[in-house]
Design an enzyme around this catalytic site. Structure first.
Site, PDB file in Angstrom:
ATOM      1  N   ASN A   1       0.830  -1.200   0.000  1.00 15.73           N
ATOM      2  CA  ASN A   1       0.000   0.000   0.000  1.00 15.73           C
ATOM      3  C   ASN A   1       0.866   1.251   0.000  1.00 15.73           C
ATOM      4  O   ASN A   1       0.377   2.364   0.143  1.00 15.73           O
ATOM      5  CB  ASN A   1      -0.928   0.019   1.221  1.00 15.73           C
ATOM      6  CG  ASN A   1      -2.069  -0.963   1.046  1.00 15.73           C
ATOM      7  OD1 ASN A   1      -2.761  -0.937   0.026  1.00 15.73           O
ATOM      8  ND2 ASN A   1      -2.260  -1.845   2.023  1.00 15.73           N
TER       9      ASN A   1
ATOM     10  N   HIS B   1      18.722  -1.059  -0.294  1.00 10.74           N
ATOM     11  CA  HIS B   1      18.326  -2.395   0.164  1.00 10.74           C
ATOM     12  C   HIS B   1      17.263  -2.991  -0.751  1.00 10.74           C
ATOM     13  O   HIS B   1      17.323  -4.151  -1.152  1.00 10.74           O
ATOM     14  CB  HIS B   1      17.822  -2.298   1.610  1.00 10.74           C
ATOM     15  CG  HIS B   1      16.777  -1.220   1.806  1.00 10.74           C
ATOM     16  ND1 HIS B   1      16.945   0.067   1.354  1.00 10.74           N
ATOM     17  CD2 HIS B   1      15.542  -1.231   2.390  1.00 10.74           C
ATOM     18  CE1 HIS B   1      15.876   0.787   1.645  1.00 10.74           C
ATOM     19  NE2 HIS B   1      15.005   0.020   2.274  1.00 10.74           N
ATOM     20  N   ARG B   2      16.272  -2.158  -1.136  1.00  7.68           N
ATOM     21  CA  ARG B   2      15.190  -2.650  -1.981  1.00  7.68           C
ATOM     22  C   ARG B   2      15.731  -2.965  -3.379  1.00  7.68           C
ATOM     23  O   ARG B   2      15.366  -3.977  -3.985  1.00  7.68           O
ATOM     24  CB  ARG B   2      14.064  -1.608  -2.039  1.00  7.68           C
ATOM     25  CG  ARG B   2      12.792  -2.106  -2.737  1.00  7.68           C
ATOM     26  CD  ARG B   2      11.584  -1.255  -2.417  1.00  7.68           C
ATOM     27  NE  ARG B   2      11.318  -1.223  -0.981  1.00  7.68           N
ATOM     28  CZ  ARG B   2      11.675  -0.233  -0.171  1.00  7.68           C
ATOM     29  NH1 ARG B   2      12.276   0.836  -0.636  1.00  7.68           N
ATOM     30  NH2 ARG B   2      11.421  -0.306   1.118  1.00  7.68           N
TER      31      ARG B   2
ATOM     32  N   ASP C   1       9.018  -6.653   2.961  1.00  7.43           N
ATOM     33  CA  ASP C   1       8.964  -6.051   4.287  1.00  7.43           C
ATOM     34  C   ASP C   1      10.340  -5.454   4.499  1.00  7.43           C
ATOM     35  O   ASP C   1      11.364  -6.084   4.179  1.00  7.43           O
ATOM     36  CB  ASP C   1       8.614  -7.051   5.378  1.00  7.43           C
ATOM     37  CG  ASP C   1       8.111  -6.311   6.623  1.00  7.43           C
ATOM     38  OD1 ASP C   1       7.174  -5.489   6.490  1.00  7.43           O
ATOM     39  OD2 ASP C   1       8.666  -6.502   7.715  1.00  7.43           O
TER      40      ASP C   1
HETATM   41  P1  ITT Z   1       3.395  -2.097   2.861  1.00  3.06           P
HETATM   42  O1  ITT Z   1       3.458  -2.980   4.083  1.00  3.06           O
HETATM   43  O2  ITT Z   1       2.010  -1.818   2.389  1.00  3.06           O
HETATM   44  O3  ITT Z   1       4.320  -2.570   1.756  1.00  3.06           O
HETATM   45  P2  ITT Z   1       4.681  -0.158   4.603  1.00  3.06           P
HETATM   46  O4  ITT Z   1       5.163   1.260   4.397  1.00  3.06           O
HETATM   47  O5  ITT Z   1       3.806  -0.464   5.773  1.00  3.06           O
HETATM   48  O6  ITT Z   1       3.989  -0.630   3.239  1.00  3.06           O
HETATM   49  P3  ITT Z   1       6.652  -1.957   5.721  1.00  3.06           P
HETATM   50  O7  ITT Z   1       5.696  -2.623   6.606  1.00  3.06           O
HETATM   51  O8  ITT Z   1       7.649  -2.810   4.954  1.00  3.06           O
HETATM   52  O9  ITT Z   1       5.947  -1.074   4.579  1.00  3.06           O
HETATM   53  O10 ITT Z   1       7.434  -0.855   6.561  1.00  3.06           O
HETATM   54  C1  ITT Z   1       8.537  -0.306   6.032  1.00  3.06           C
HETATM   55  C2  ITT Z   1       8.826   1.010   6.720  1.00  3.06           C
HETATM   56  O11 ITT Z   1      10.258   1.092   6.855  1.00  3.06           O
HETATM   57  C3  ITT Z   1       8.411   2.167   5.832  1.00  3.06           C
HETATM   58  O12 ITT Z   1       7.117   2.632   6.118  1.00  3.06           O
HETATM   59  C4  ITT Z   1       9.493   3.195   6.166  1.00  3.06           C
HETATM   60  O13 ITT Z   1       9.176   3.868   7.352  1.00  3.06           O
HETATM   61  C5  ITT Z   1      10.719   2.325   6.413  1.00  3.06           C
HETATM   62  N1  ITT Z   1      11.452   2.135   5.142  1.00  3.06           N
HETATM   63  C6  ITT Z   1      11.527   0.999   4.378  1.00  3.06           C
HETATM   64  N2  ITT Z   1      12.248   1.208   3.269  1.00  3.06           N
HETATM   65  C7  ITT Z   1      12.625   2.493   3.313  1.00  3.06           C
HETATM   66  C8  ITT Z   1      13.363   3.317   2.436  1.00  3.06           C
HETATM   67  O14 ITT Z   1      13.824   2.886   1.275  1.00  3.06           O
HETATM   68  N3  ITT Z   1      13.564   4.586   2.801  1.00  3.06           N
HETATM   69  C9  ITT Z   1      13.086   5.061   3.957  1.00  3.06           C
HETATM   70  N4  ITT Z   1      12.358   4.369   4.838  1.00  3.06           N
HETATM   71  C10 ITT Z   1      12.127   3.087   4.512  1.00  3.06           C
END
Ligand code: ITT
Length: 191
Positions: free
Chosen positions: A9, A176-177, A69
């Site tokens: 989302n 990382h992604r 995640d």
């Molecule tokens: P979905 O679960 O719907 O994919 P989400 O934002 O809730 O979306 P996560 O549960 O994986 O995603 O939480 C990841 C959080 O970690 C995200 O909301 C950011 O706060 C942080 N995060 C992850 N990747 C990041 C990035 O590339 N840059 C900055 N913050 C990041």
């Protein structure tokens, strides 16, 4: 072209992954498959949560899908915010969450941290995992406005700027992604 659902989302994640995957696969969003649910994430590891999100879609829609995640691990905070990255302060507001990290890090000498990303993909009922990590440090204050989440306070190793001061292309070369997605693409290309 095979359709693949990206169970997220988070529109910033979607944009990053879309740029990395190119046009080889037809990425479908949750909205496009009619899934408006808040998918539960009750695991205690990135791997469990990624798997939970992918299974949620596979079980209900029977479509090939993947999810990521991801989050920030800060050594001086014993790995927090970790799996709680999206709502560390109790809210999903990125500014509040990054401010909480900065506040907790006040006066801390060890500022080492990393972003981690675990992708789970379920393809024809079989699950596979791919991971990516980028090491870096938490800055003393926020800088930059690109990206999302904790990007304004994370400076990757070997760089003098935060993720939020990089262009999308630059971040996508090292993040990382990006690392996890490149392993995913390599795998998909062999299918
Ligand atoms: P979905 O679960 O719907 O994919 P989400 O934002 O809730 O979306 P996560 O549960 O994986 O995603 O939480 C990841 C959080 O970690 C995200 O909301 C950011 O706060 C942080 N995060 C992850 N990747 C990041 C990035 O590339 N840059 C900055 N913050 C990041």
């Amino acid at each position: 072209m095979r359709a693949l659902v990206f169970a997220t989302n988070n529109k910033h994640k979607l944009e990053e992954v879309q740029a990395l995957i190119g046009d080889k696969f037809q990425l479908k969003t949750l909205g496009e498959i009619g899934c408006l649910d808040e998918i539960p994430e009750t695991g205690t590891t990135f791997r469990e949560n990624a798997s939970q999100k992918s299974h949620y879609i596979w079980d209900r829609f029977n479509m090939n899908c993947f999810s990521d995640d991801s989050g920030l691990e800060v050594d001086a905070l014993n790995g927090e915010p970790g799996v709680y990255s999206a709502h560390y302060s109790g809210s999903r507001d990125w500014e509040e969450n990054l401010q909480l990290v900065l506040d907790k890090m006040t006066g801390m000498k060890d500022r080492s941290a990393r972003f981690k990303c675990i992708i789970s993909i379920i393809l024809d009922g079989n699950e596979h995992f791919f991971e990516g990590t980028v090491e870096g440090e938490i800055t003393e204050s926020r800088s930059g406005s690109a990206g999302f989440g904790y990007d304004p306070i994370f400076k990757p190793q070997g760089y003098e700027v935060s993720f939020a001061e990089m262009s999308a292309e630059e971040k996508n070369r090292i993040s990382h992604r990006a690392q996890a997605v490149s392993k995913l693409v390599e795998f998909l290309n062999k299918q």
